[in-house]
Every structure is written in C-alpha cells, then in structure tokens.
Design a protein around this motif. Structure first.
Motif, short mmCIF file in Angstrom:
data_model
loop_
_atom_site.label_atom_id
_atom_site.label_comp_id
_atom_site.label_asym_id
_atom_site.label_seq_id
_atom_site.Cartn_x
_atom_site.Cartn_y
_atom_site.Cartn_z
N ARG A 1 0.68 -1.22 0.05
CA ARG A 1 0.04 0.09 -0.16
C ARG A 1 0.95 1.22 0.10
N LEU A 2 2.13 1.09 0.57
CA LEU A 2 3.00 2.18 0.73
C LEU A 2 3.60 2.56 -0.53
N SER A 3 3.88 1.48 -1.45
CA SER A 3 4.66 1.27 -2.49
C SER A 3 4.72 2.50 -3.67
N PRO A 4 3.33 3.07 -3.90
CA PRO A 4 3.25 4.19 -4.94
C PRO A 4 3.73 5.30 -4.25
N ALA A 5 3.51 5.56 -3.11
CA ALA A 5 4.12 6.81 -2.34
C ALA A 5 5.63 6.81 -2.42
N LEU A 6 6.07 5.65 -2.14
CA LEU A 6 7.64 5.49 -1.74
C LEU A 6 8.27 5.45 -3.02
N ARG A 7 7.78 5.01 -4.24
CA ARG A 7 8.24 5.18 -5.26
C ARG A 7 8.54 6.60 -5.88
N SER A 8 7.40 7.34 -5.74
CA SER A 8 7.23 8.76 -6.47
C SER A 8 7.88 9.65 -5.64
N SER A 9 8.28 9.28 -4.14
CA SER A 9 9.04 10.42 -3.29
C SER A 9 10.34 10.12 -3.65
N ALA A 10 10.76 8.62 -3.90
CA ALA A 10 12.13 8.58 -4.11
C ALA A 10 12.71 9.33 -5.37
N GLY A 11 11.96 9.08 -6.49
CA GLY A 11 11.84 9.82 -7.35
C GLY A 11 12.23 11.47 -7.40
N VAL A 12 11.20 11.82 -6.72
CA VAL A 12 10.96 13.40 -6.36
C VAL A 12 12.42 13.84 -5.46
N ALA A 13 12.77 13.05 -4.66
CA ALA A 13 13.88 13.19 -3.66
C ALA A 13 15.25 13.44 -4.80
N LEU A 14 15.25 12.23 -5.84
CA LEU A 14 16.59 12.51 -6.64
C LEU A 14 16.56 13.46 -7.49
#
Length: 290
Positions: free
Chosen positions: A42-55
C-alpha cells in the motif's frame, strides 16, 4: 524566478525525504513482521514517487545553485562553475546528498529486508546532510557544531512524526474497512508511544535552533516571523495529535466506526499542517536570519 524555484525545490526535497524516512521507520520498526508486506504494498506508490522526487530535486537544487552563483543560466554548460559550487560548503554536503538520493532510488527497487534497512540508513544520512546546508550550520566553532547536531535531531524527529502519519492513516483506513483487524491500533499505540518523544524533541530542538542561529531576538525580522508561523502550525499538529490519542482512541470500543472516522479526518488535517510547516521552512531557509 530562481528564488521561487529554490523554495519550490526545497519544499519537494524536504517533504519527500520526511515522507520516505517516516514511512520506512514505521514499516520496519513499528509494524509487526507478518504485516509488513501488506503495508509495503500500500505504501509502494508513495515511496516510489517520493524517491524519484527526492533524486530529481537534489540534482535540480545543485544545478540551480550554479545558476544563482554565476547569475547566468549558461553556467549549466560551464564545468568550472559546477566545480566551484562543488567546492563550497553547500557542495561538500550536497554532492553526497545527490549520491545517496541515487542509491536510495535504486535500493527502493531492490527486494529483501536488508535492502529496506539499508535504505532507511541512506535516508537518515540525507536528512543529516540537509542540516549542514541550512542556517543552523552558518556559524563556525562550537556554535556551528551545536547547530548541525540540533538541526539533525530536529529533522529526524520531524521525519518520524510527520512521515509516520501517512502509514498510520493507511492502517486506520484499513481498520475502518475491517474492524476485526487490530494491526492498525497496535502499531498506532507504538507510534504514539515513541511519537511523544519525537514531538518533544521537535519542540526542544526547534527552540535550540532559533537561539543558536539568531540568539535572543531583539526585533521581529521576516525570518523570525516565519519561525513563529511554523511554531503555530506545529502547535496545531500537537493539538490534533493529543485529540486523537487521548480523546478518540479511548472511544474506539464504544463507537468504533465514528471514532475511527474522526481519527482519520484529524490525521489528514495534521498532515495538511505538516505540509504547511514544510512550506514555511522552505521559504525562510532562503532568507537571512537578520
């Protein structure tokens, strides 16, 4: 235009790091082992998008710094300007910040528990590095070291508190759909127990940061006004957290559906105030404390 981009990129970078760190801490340290896979899905979409934004925001902030340092957008094509920025205090902290953001992005796509713990370590290091580029690190000597330590504790505590609200919200929504699932309540109690310490640390380190940066205020600057606005937003978050923990949680057994629904609404409001506080921080991080 560059000032606006600087504030916007800082907002996206700070908020994505806080969300990633808080979610991973909640997932790996507070959630029962047998429930982690379900929550991670359930967290995966938010985690993936946040990691991309952070980079992206980490790289973009370094590129923007080269433009601001030279005053010309053509600096992006001049290696000597990039090298000059890399040699500044900002560059010394931000080069590893970008490297760790790239490592985090790749680790998030790796499987296994070991990768998740390593990811959490890289996120914590990124938050500490952000403390070395702000006002808290503007002084030399003991005051500069104390500022970096205080700011590091501040952002780490804020990550646990603010970033942990999202997985808490997901679990409470799951508990509302399935009242027999007590995982939400169990992890929420753990989050609340350690959250008390995190909130106290956010407040104490925030006061410490202000005193280390500007000393005892003698007049109201625009920067200090921003600090006060942030303090009001944090106070609102504390009030909502107390209402959730000590007013709604005891009512879960009496009226579970209504209590959980109100809990979810107040948590959403708390997340909104957290985003507002990050926005204010992103603004006054670009201003002079004087």
């Amino acid at each position: 235009m560059t000032d606006f981009l600087n504030i916007l990129l800082r907002f996206f970078h700070f908020s994505s790091l806080l969300l990633l760190t808080g979610c991973l801490t909640y997932l790996m340290l507070l959630t029962p082992a047998g429930y982690r896979n379900r929550l991670e899905i359930r967290l995966s979409p938010a985690l993936r998008s946040s990691a991309g934004v952070a980079l992206f925001s980490a790289i973009a902030l370094f590129a923007l710094q080269t433009v601001m340092m030279s005053g010309e957008i053509t600096a992006l094509s001049q290696p000597d300007i990039w090298s000059a920025v890399a040699g500044t205090r900002f560059g010394h902290a931000w080069l590893p910040e970008m490297l760790l953001a790239a490592v985090s992005f790749m680790l998030l796509r790796a499987g296994g528990e070991a990768a998740r713990y390593l990811l959490l370590v890289t996120l914590i290091l990124q938050l500490i590095l952000t403390a070395m580029t702000g006002h808290a690190a503007m002084h030399d000597g003991w005051r500069g070291v104390a500022g970096e330590v205080s700011q590091s504790l501040h952002v780490l505590a804020a990550a646990f508190w603010c970033g942990g609200l999202y997985p808490l919200l997901l679990l409470m929504q799951q508990g509302q759909r399935d009242p027999q699932d007590n995982t939400a309540v169990l992890t929420m109690m753990k989050f609340s127990r350690y959250g008390h310490w995190a909130v106290a640390l956010v407040i104490l380190s925030g006061v410490s940061n202000t005193l280390l940066i500007s000393g005892i205020p003698r007049h109201f600057s625009f920067w200090l006004t921003g600090v006060l606005v942030k303090s009001v937003l944090v106070a609102g978050m504390v009030m909502l957290a107390l209402l959730n923990r000590y007013w709604l949680v005891p009512r879960f057994r009496q009226s579970p559906a209504e209590s959980r629904r109100r809990f979810i609404r107040l948590t959403q409001a708390e997340m909104g105030l957290a985003l507002g506080a990050i926005a204010v921080v992103s603004l006054f991080a670009t201003l002079s404390p004087g």
